[in-house]
Scaffold this active site. Structure first.
Site: not given
Ligand code: UFG
Length: 329
Positions: A11, A141
């Site tokens: 990506y 990670y």
């Molecule tokens: N979320 C939902 N529903 C979903 C998917 C995500 O509510 O179906 C929420 C998650 O709980 C989070 C936010 O949306 O609060 C963003 O989630 P993502 O999965 O899109 O991204 P993350 O914040 O988990 O991940 C990012 C980066 C990672 C990094 C991380 C650090 O993609 O590489 O932040 O915590 F490690």
């Protein structure tokens, strides 16, 4: 500049390759295509299909392409998976990265830009998060990325490799041309999941946790456009070529949006309501992650071109609408 891009079919990697070509650089991609997509690599850019576990493949790619620098994106990137399968993360992100560095030493390549993450900080004690914030990753990670940053410092002392680590917050959006975008299997990221719900590819979005200590109870994140991440990589590799010292930079827009706000903005972009339900918290999610990217602005001269969440989601929407099955379309 000739730049070998590991994970260049993924990506963030593929968007960087497209921007490198547009900026007049000469990239080649090294990717095992386990998560990346051949179709994401622009025509005319050499693709070395190989794994970081394969030292001979790395030696061969470096010997035949003779890059002046490396951008290193290849690795495993899912927080949840890293908790259930830590071995995979330490093997791919640390052992794989070591193989790459050793091959660079053998080939005499001395500059590397490394794809790091906000996950190195863990649960923040201060927001917006500056680069010198304590590092306390809460999952394998983040640990694997933080440990590789330490390895980079040791390789500089021992072998003269200079590095810039870029700690991304939430990468989002797609190339404004509509040609490339986000295509993960399984998809775990919020914005593509929201857009899949719009396309009817899933019934609804589950909001992970509504009892966080934030205004609306949902997690707050700092969404940054993937092309702005690409631009930062180019500034970083050019800075290293000009003799800049090794360093680490946060990349975010400095503005947080809650999960509910992301859904609201997406509803305005697509012009219809998005079905969602409230669910329990997802393990390991910090309540708030917002970057201070002052250092990238002042030191690298980084100026995000797409700082606005509406525009970020618009570019993602164009990609998902035109490629509902991603690269498999
Ligand atoms: N979320 C939902 N529903 C979903 C998917 C995500 O509510 O179906 C929420 C998650 O709980 C989070 C936010 O949306 O609060 C963003 O989630 P993502 O999965 O899109 O991204 P993350 O914040 O988990 O991940 C990012 C980066 C990672 C990094 C991380 C650090 O993609 O590489 O932040 O915590 F490690």
């Amino acid at each position: 500049m000739r730049i070998l891009v590991t994970g260049g079919a993924g990506y963030v990697g593929s968007h960087t390759v497209w921007e490198l070509v547009a900026a007049g650089h000469e990239p080649a991609v090294f990717d095992d295509l386990s998560k990346g997509h051949r179709a994401a690599v622009p025509e005319g850019v050499p693709l070395f299909e190989g794994s970081l576990a394969d030292r001979a493949a790395l030696d061969e790619a470096l010997a035949s392409f003779q890059p002046e620098a490396v951008m290193h994106f290849a690795g495993s990137t899912q927080v949840g998976e890293s908790v259930t399968n830590p071995g995979l993360y330490f093997r791919n992100n640390i052992c794989g990265g070591l193989n790459l560095l050793d091959a660079m030493v053998r080939a005499g390549v001395r500059n590397i830009v490394f794809s790091s993450t906000a996950a190195v900080y863990g649960e923040p004690t201060a927001v917006p998060i500056p680069e010198d914030h304590p590092k306390a990753p809460t999952n394998p990670y983040g640990e694997s990325k933080l440990f590789f940053e330490a390895i980079l410092r040791r390789y500089e002392t021992a072998h003269g490799i200079r590095s810039i680590a870029l700690r991304y917050f939430n990468a989002a959006g797609a190339h404004p041309s509509g040609r490339i975008g986000e295509d993960h299997t399984p998809e775990t990221h919020l914005i593509p999941i929201v857009l899949q719900a719009v396309l009817g590819q899933r019934d609804k979005v589950t909001v992970f946790g509504t009892d966080y200590p934030t205004e609306d109870g949902t997690c707050i994140r700092d969404y940054v456009h993937v092309c702005d991440l690409a631009a930062a990589h180019i500034l970083a590799v050019e800075a290293l070529a000009d003799g800049a010292p090794s360093d680490a930079f946060n990349l975010g827009n400095g503005k947080g949006f809650s999960v509910r706000q992301v859904i609201d903005v997406a509803e305005r972009v697509v012009g219809k309501p998005i079905p969602y339900e409230e669910g329990p918290r997802r393990a390991g999610d910090p309540a708030v992650l917002v970057a201070s990217s002052e250092k990238a602005r002042t030191t690298l001269g980084w100026r995000p071109a797409y700082p606005d969440l509406h525009t970020i989601i618009e570019t993602a929407w164009r990609w998902h609408k035109e490629h509902p099955n991603g690269y498999g379309a």
